[in-house]
Design a protein around this motif. Structure first.
Motif, PDB file in Angstrom:
ATOM      1  N   UNK A  65       2.690 -72.826 -30.051  1.00  0.00           N
ATOM      2  CA  UNK A  65       3.757 -72.252 -30.864  1.00  0.00           C
ATOM      3  C   UNK A  65       3.959 -73.009 -32.167  1.00  0.00           C
ATOM      4  N   UNK A  66       3.754 -74.308 -32.168  1.00  0.00           N
ATOM      5  CA  UNK A  66       3.912 -75.106 -33.384  1.00  0.00           C
ATOM      6  C   UNK A  66       2.661 -75.963 -33.577  1.00  0.00           C
ATOM      7  N   UNK A  67       1.639 -75.413 -34.232  1.00  0.00           N
ATOM      8  CA  UNK A  67       0.376 -76.139 -34.380  1.00  0.00           C
ATOM      9  C   UNK A  67       0.520 -77.460 -35.125  1.00  0.00           C
ATOM     10  N   UNK A  68       1.403 -77.540 -36.128  1.00  0.00           N
ATOM     11  CA  UNK A  68       1.588 -78.802 -36.854  1.00  0.00           C
ATOM     12  C   UNK A  68       2.049 -79.907 -35.916  1.00  0.00           C
ATOM     13  N   UNK A  69       2.960 -79.578 -35.022  1.00  0.00           N
ATOM     14  CA  UNK A  69       3.458 -80.558 -34.063  1.00  0.00           C
ATOM     15  C   UNK A  69       2.329 -81.013 -33.135  1.00  0.00           C
ATOM     16  N   UNK A  70       1.525 -80.069 -32.699  1.00  0.00           N
ATOM     17  CA  UNK A  70       0.394 -80.393 -31.820  1.00  0.00           C
ATOM     18  C   UNK A  70      -0.572 -81.355 -32.508  1.00  0.00           C
ATOM     19  N   UNK A  71      -0.967 -81.041 -33.741  1.00  0.00           N
ATOM     20  CA  UNK A  71      -1.928 -81.890 -34.441  1.00  0.00           C
ATOM     21  C   UNK A  71      -1.311 -83.218 -34.871  1.00  0.00           C
ATOM     22  N   UNK A  72      -0.010 -83.242 -35.115  1.00  0.00           N
ATOM     23  CA  UNK A  72       0.653 -84.518 -35.396  1.00  0.00           C
ATOM     24  C   UNK A  72       0.595 -85.430 -34.174  1.00  0.00           C
ATOM     25  N   UNK A  73       0.813 -84.847 -32.992  1.00  0.00           N
ATOM     26  CA  UNK A  73       0.700 -85.631 -31.750  1.00  0.00           C
ATOM     27  C   UNK A  73      -0.718 -86.156 -31.568  1.00  0.00           C
ATOM     28  N   UNK A  74      -1.679 -85.285 -31.804  1.00  0.00           N
ATOM     29  CA  UNK A  74      -3.076 -85.699 -31.671  1.00  0.00           C
ATOM     30  C   UNK A  74      -3.424 -86.801 -32.676  1.00  0.00           C
ATOM     31  N   UNK A  75      -2.892 -86.692 -33.892  1.00  0.00           N
ATOM     32  CA  UNK A  75      -3.127 -87.707 -34.914  1.00  0.00           C
ATOM     33  C   UNK A  75      -2.522 -89.033 -34.489  1.00  0.00           C
ATOM     34  N   UNK A  76      -1.309 -89.012 -33.949  1.00  0.00           N
ATOM     35  CA  UNK A  76      -0.679 -90.252 -33.480  1.00  0.00           C
ATOM     36  C   UNK A  76      -1.458 -90.879 -32.342  1.00  0.00           C
ATOM     37  N   UNK A  77      -1.964 -90.057 -31.433  1.00  0.00           N
ATOM     38  CA  UNK A  77      -2.782 -90.565 -30.336  1.00  0.00           C
ATOM     39  C   UNK A  77      -4.064 -91.191 -30.881  1.00  0.00           C
ATOM     40  N   UNK A  78      -4.719 -90.503 -31.804  1.00  0.00           N
ATOM     41  CA  UNK A  78      -5.955 -91.030 -32.382  1.00  0.00           C
ATOM     42  C   UNK A  78      -5.691 -92.346 -33.113  1.00  0.00           C
ATOM     43  N   UNK A  79      -4.555 -92.447 -33.790  1.00  0.00           N
ATOM     44  CA  UNK A  79      -4.203 -93.703 -34.466  1.00  0.00           C
ATOM     45  C   UNK A  79      -4.019 -94.833 -33.462  1.00  0.00           C
ATOM     46  N   UNK A  80      -3.382 -94.524 -32.340  1.00  0.00           N
ATOM     47  CA  UNK A  80      -3.169 -95.545 -31.307  1.00  0.00           C
ATOM     48  C   UNK A  80      -4.496 -96.045 -30.752  1.00  0.00           C
ATOM     49  N   UNK A  81      -5.389 -95.120 -30.447  1.00  0.00           N
ATOM     50  CA  UNK A  81      -6.680 -95.509 -29.896  1.00  0.00           C
ATOM     51  C   UNK A  81      -7.538 -96.211 -30.939  1.00  0.00           C
ATOM     52  N   UNK A  82      -7.433 -95.808 -32.202  1.00  0.00           N
ATOM     53  CA  UNK A  82      -8.152 -96.499 -33.269  1.00  0.00           C
ATOM     54  C   UNK A  82      -7.621 -97.917 -33.440  1.00  0.00           C
TER      55      UNK A  82
END
Length: 194
Positions: free
Chosen positions: A85-102
């Motif tokens: 329903x909110x793709x920006x929110x989804x990709x923001x979460x994914x970006x935060x996760x990727x930042x954490x793992x990076x």
């Protein structure tokens, strides 16, 4: 892999024969147990660093670069191909996760590369003067890397942070806490994405 890397020196890739040839050890095999006396720098540099540390590190750097590129591309692209329903929110979460793992990968590199660089200098330039005080610091960094990951997860990922607080309150502050609620979630809201 850990068994292969860890047991290889015990299976013969060590400095025992070199020490015996130089008469550095007595017949009862008593030697001064210092790392560089026992472990071959060929093993540490060629097998361990060039074989098992550097290639996965470079591969992971490439993978994370691709992940960040794809997420950045999706965040900039207004035509989302997702059912959320909110793709920006989804990709923001994914970006935060990727930042954490990076960040975990970055800390791994910071903690392990100094020791491997020290080993490379020892092998390729044995006459070079090495500040001996740096070796214990480099070794301490490698051990410290194991303690860093849970801290990064606890501060960067919400579900880890919540679980960490509950464990801390229950076992260290002796407070009764309600159990963690496990609710069925949509695949996009997996525990890592929180």
């Amino acid at each position: 892999v850990a068994f292969i890397v860890g047991l290889t020196p015990m299976l013969g890739w060590n400095n025992l024969s070199h020490l015996q040839q130089n008469s550095s050890i007595s017949s009862d095999l008593v030697i001064t147990c210092q790392f560089e006396n026992v472990i071959s720098m060929d093993y540490m540099v060629y097998f361990n660093f060039f074989g098992w540390v550097l290639p996965p590190l470079l591969l992971m750097l490439g993978i994370y670069a691709e992940i960040f590129y794809m997420i950045h591309k999706q965040l900039n692209n207004k035509k989302f191909t997702t059912s959320h329903t909110d793709p920006n929110k989804y990709y923001d979460k994914e970006l935060n996760l990727a930042k954490s793992l990076a960040l975990v990968l970055f800390l791994f590199a910071i903690c392990w590369l100094p020791l491997h660089i020290f080993n490379c200098i020892t092998l390729f330039c044995p006459e070079c003067q090495k500040p001996i005080v740096l070796l214990p610091i480099a070794i301490s960094l490698t051990h410290g890397n194991s303690a860093v990951n849970p801290i990064v997860y606890a501060f960067r990922i919400k579900r880890f942070r919540t679980a960490f607080r509950k464990i801390w309150q229950q076992y260290f502050c002796c407070k009764d806490t309600p159990p963690l609620e496990i609710q069925p979630r949509h695949r996009a809201d997996s525990w890592l994405g929180q």
